[in-house]
Design a protein around this motif. Structure first.
Motif, PDB file in Angstrom:
ATOM      1  N   SER A 380     -15.281 -60.547  12.402  1.00  0.00           N
ATOM      2  CA  SER A 380     -15.783 -59.729  13.279  1.00  0.00           C
ATOM      3  C   SER A 380     -16.507 -60.015  14.415  1.00  0.00           C
ATOM      4  O   SER A 380     -16.640 -59.553  15.641  1.00  0.00           O
ATOM      5  CB  SER A 380     -17.051 -58.908  12.714  1.00  0.00           C
ATOM      6  OG  SER A 380     -18.202 -59.468  12.327  1.00  0.00           O
ATOM      7  N   TYR A 389     -13.994 -56.160  15.990  1.00  0.00           N
ATOM      8  CA  TYR A 389     -15.149 -56.898  16.546  1.00  0.00           C
ATOM      9  C   TYR A 389     -16.336 -56.026  16.380  1.00  0.00           C
ATOM     10  O   TYR A 389     -16.557 -54.712  16.507  1.00  0.00           O
ATOM     11  CB  TYR A 389     -14.841 -56.926  18.226  1.00  0.00           C
ATOM     12  CG  TYR A 389     -15.997 -57.742  18.756  1.00  0.00           C
ATOM     13  CD1 TYR A 389     -16.346 -59.183  18.680  1.00  0.00           C
ATOM     14  CD2 TYR A 389     -16.814 -56.950  19.532  1.00  0.00           C
ATOM     15  CE1 TYR A 389     -17.022 -59.852  19.417  1.00  0.00           C
ATOM     16  CE2 TYR A 389     -17.888 -57.768  20.503  1.00  0.00           C
ATOM     17  CZ  TYR A 389     -18.024 -58.870  20.249  1.00  0.00           C
ATOM     18  OH  TYR A 389     -19.221 -59.601  20.901  1.00  0.00           O
ATOM     19  N   ASP A 390     -17.526 -56.950  15.894  1.00  0.00           N
ATOM     20  CA  ASP A 390     -18.782 -56.384  16.008  1.00  0.00           C
ATOM     21  C   ASP A 390     -19.812 -57.364  16.465  1.00  0.00           C
ATOM     22  O   ASP A 390     -19.958 -58.486  16.041  1.00  0.00           O
ATOM     23  CB  ASP A 390     -18.976 -56.381  14.556  1.00  0.00           C
ATOM     24  CG  ASP A 390     -20.497 -55.847  14.234  1.00  0.00           C
ATOM     25  OD1 ASP A 390     -21.389 -55.169  14.957  1.00  0.00           O
ATOM     26  OD2 ASP A 390     -21.098 -55.544  13.013  1.00  0.00           O
TER      27      ASP A 390
END
Length: 807
Positions: A380, A389-390
């Motif tokens: 992520s 994506y995080d």
């Protein structure tokens, strides 16, 4: 020690979670701030709520889907809280805590809940990690999703509290708490290899099923709505010597083509070239779109076998569109330490990067890497533009789940631990055909041509032919079968003559040599068995052909993948249709709309359909008539003996005809009885009568008619002495006068108060010739005076019995 005020306020706080009515009924005072510690948040009070709490109650249960003992980091599970009948609950609280923590800190709460039904559940207003009910009402169950925390979180517990009226159930141990520990990750730097050689005996057969969960609802960021799909799945059961792909390794040419184009052709070639290291090639069709409910499209599956030397299973499929992202299993070992075969494997899958393209979004343009990178799982934190994506670095939500189930074992097993599934199967041998011993009393049509082989490859299949029983001269002598079966294999695979070559089926066409314009492609097959006499095989094993991938090569043209394989023809014989698909790899450089066709349909010709006579059983006996008397119908049937696939049969399978039974009996129908007549005597003993008529005579043995006249005695008053004689003389005199009046037909006026009457009419004809009938006569008004009263001046009618003698 907690004060009474603190006790009551905390209880009311918990009741407020369950029902806003509790908050409206009572006003409460919060504890002084100096008594609340730094970590003493609103959530922690759920754990410390006090009331007439019950421990160890078995009416309620918390269940995690699949009842796992461990959780896969980042995987999503369905959590259910339910009550056993007839119990119910009005409110609940659901939390997930690290094992051994008290919930005093935010870091104590792990994982993430997801609401399924907003009318049933919601996040707690003052405690966001917790889930509670939306409305307080009687309920027997609720469901939510829970996503496990990232790796390294250790053991945890999911806990539920139940409120039923004023009783709170909250269990640290028991059916309302589920404890799980982190499952060892399969996504290390390299694929974990079996440490021990397989000691199992015999072979095992498995079914692998692929469930694609990659959808816009679960992965909403930049989800490609137009061309999302899973490519064709390719894999194999193989030995430890062969590696299809592995984390920390580099992509082969076959892996590269699956990863970037979704084409399994090169990978299949690589697998088949490994010879004895491969036992079964695993293939499944592509899925367009990537996700559909299982009631719309079944999950793809395939069957494969393993043995002692080839006990590993690997497969891969492309996440499309994407730069080079895939999912799959690498070297999954199906052999157990106890010398047996694994019963079932269920694994959530996250996407991995093949290391051949540097794109960061689903539809990034091609950015080939000059030097290949190692195969690695996506994370992520790879790139801010990545759909996964995080910023907090959480686990990627799985995009698929694979299930591998053992469906059979073959041969003698040697595992030390007895298996609890009795699924050992024996080899199926083709029974040898005996010589034709058809009796002379059975007359058949000629055999139909042999059908196509049920196997299009070099695996054993069967074909069939049929004939029709035209006559059976002696019913006591049974006639043999009308269907005949024969083992067979696909074209080029015949083993009838051991002195000939045995060739495999053609491997699918390779990708076109050019991505724009006219190029070439090739396909191969290999020799499975050389002749016994040692001679060579001289049949061609390679073919080439021209191909066009993109006809136009201008800036306004788009780049498309090669055409996929043709689907199976829609017809089993004669003319049908088939289709194939391809996908847009890169849109036009000038931003225009791609005009390339992505779907192609054409006619396909299968072997000629042979007309096979209908093979029918003899007619059954006629059924009983549908009625017990009169007109009805009856039926008889026969059935179709030949297979439906062999063609449509237009012969009647049921016949209906009329049937006639004796007429139904009709009973006598009679009218209602008339009123009783006046007594025939003015004094003394007399009689009165009543009559009825026959409306419908009985027919066909119906019930006969009963009496039509009834008499009964009547007595008005006693007659005085001599009065009876005088009355009788007087009556006779009146009758003589009436007869004279009738004979003369003179219109003698009969006087009544206020009116003048005509004389009595003659008696009408008797209604019956015998058995008792009735007849009547009338006296009508001739003139009515003004002073006449309706009651004294009206028509009169007399009725008498007639023809009372028996018939």
């Amino acid at each position: 020690m907690m004060t009474a005020t603190g006790l009551s306020s905390r209880l009311l706080l918990l009741l407020c979670f369950i029902s806003t009515a509790a908050c409206n009924m009572f006003a409460f005072t919060e504890e002084p701030s100096e008594r609340v510690g730094k970590g003493d948040g609103y959530c922690s009070r759920i754990l410390r709520a006090q009331s007439n709490r019950k421990e160890g109650n078995s009416e309620f249960r918390l269940r995690v889907e699949g009842d796992p003992d461990s959780y896969q980091p980042g995987s999503t599970y369905r959590v259910t809280v339910s009550a056993s009948s007839p119990s119910y609950f009005r409110g609940f609280t659901l939390i997930a805590l690290k094992d051994g923590t008290e919930g005093d800190r935010d870091a104590d709460y792990v994982g993430k809940f997801q609401i399924i039904d907003e009318e049933e559940t919601q996040f707690m207003t003052n405690c966001p990690p917790a889930v509670t009910e939306s409305t307080p009402r009687r309920r027997t169950s609720i469901q939510v999703f829970w996503t496990a925390p990232p790796g390294g979180s250790g053991c945890l517990a999911i806990k539920a509290s139940i409120v039923q009226k004023r009783i709170i159930y909250f269990q640290d141990e028991g059916s309302l708490t589920k404890r799980m520990c982190e499952k060892e990750s399969l996504y290390g730097d390299t694929t974990e290899k079996p440490l021990l050689n397989c000691c199992a005996c015999g072979t095992a057969k498995y079914r692998v099923t692929f469930f694609g969960n990659w959808s816009e609802k679960i992965h909403p960021k930049d989800y490609p709505r137009r061309a999302n799909h899973w490519s064709a799945i390719i894999g194999a059961s193989h030995s430890k010597k062969y590696v299809l792909w592995e984390y920390g390794g580099f992509s082969s040419d076959g892996v590269k083509e699956v990863a970037e184009l979704g084409s399994p052709v090169k990978m299949e070639e690589e697998i088949r070239q490994k010879g004895d290291d491969v036992l079964t090639v695993i293939k499944m069709k592509a899925q367009w779109p990537a996700w559909q409910p299982l009631n719309v499209r079944a999950a793809p599956s395939a069957e494969f076998s393993v043995d002692r030397s080839r006990h590993l299973m690997s497969f891969m499929t492309m996440l499309g569109p994407s730069p080079d992202w895939n999912v799959g299993l690498s070297a999954e070992d199906l052999c157990t330490k106890e010398c047996g075969w694994v019963q079932k494997v269920v694994q959530d899958l996250i996407p991995w990067d093949a290391g051949t393209d540097s794109g960061v979004t689903y539809e990034s343009p091609n950015k080939p890497i000059l030097t290949k990178d190692k195969i690695r799982p996506l994370t992520s934190l790879d790139h801010p533009q990545s759909p996964f994506y995080d910023p907090e670095g959480g686990a990627i939500t799985p995009v698929a789940r694979v299930m591998v189930e053992r469906i059979a074992r073959k041969g003698e097993q040697c595992n030390v631990v007895p298996d609890n599934v009795d699924d050992i199967v024996a080899d199926i041998a083709q029974e040898e055909k005996e010589e034709d011993d058809t009796p002379e009393t059975c007359i058949y049509s000629n055999w139909s041509p042999w059908s196509a082989c049920s196997s299009a490859t070099c695996e054993k299949g069967k074909r069939m032919r049929q004939r029709m029983l035209k006559a059976q001269l002696d019913l006591s002598v049974p006639c043999p079968h009308t269907q005949d079966f024969q083992p067979c294999m696909g074209p080029g695979c015949s083993d009838e003559e051991s002195s000939t070559c045995m060739l495999s089926e053609w491997i699918t066409w390779s990708p076109c040599s050019l991505s724009c314009g006219m190029g070439t492609r090739s396909r191969e097959r290999y020799v499975k068995q050389f002749p016994d006499d040692g001679s060579g095989c001289f049949m061609p094993t390679e073919e080439t052909d021209n191909c066009v991938v993109n006809e136009e090569c201008s800036p306004s043209s788009c780049l498309v993948t090669e055409w996929g394989e043709w689907d199976i023809c829609s017809a089993t014989c004669g003319v049908g249709m088939r289709r194939r698909e391809r996908m847009v790899k890169m849109p036009p450089a000038d931003g225009s709309i791609c005009g390339a066709e992505v779907l192609e349909v054409e006619k396909c010709m299968m072997p000629e359909c042979h007309t096979i006579p209908c093979m029918l059983t003899p007619w059954s006996d006629w059924s009983d008539c549908s009625v017990t008397c009169g007109k009805g119908s009856r039926t008889r049937q026969r059935t179709l003996k030949s297979s439906v696939e062999l063609g449509e049969c237009t012969e009647d399978l049921e016949q209906v005809e009329k049937c006639m039974l004796p007429e139904c009996p009709i009973d006598c129908v009679m009218s209602e009885w008339t009123e009783w007549s006046e007594c025939n005597k003015s004094c003394g003993k007399g009689h009165t009568i009543r009559t009825r008529i026959v409306k419908l005579e009985p027919q066909f043995g119906g019930d006969t008619c009963t009496e039509t006249i009834q008499r009964k005695k009547c007595k008005i008053r006693k007659c005085s002495r001599g009065q009876a004689n005088s009355d009788e003389k007087k009556r006779r005199k009146e009758q003589r006068e009436k007869r004279r009046s009738k004979q003369g037909r003179a219109e003698v006026s009969t006087e009544h108060p206020g009116c003048k009457m005509r004389p009595w009419s003659s008696w009408k004809e008797c209604t019956k010739l015998c058995g008792g009938g009735i007849q009547e006569r009338l006296m009508t008004v001739k003139q009515r005076f003004k002073t006449a009263q309706l009651s004294s001046c009206k028509d009169r009618k007399e009725i008498r019995a007639c023809n009372v003698h028996p018939c």
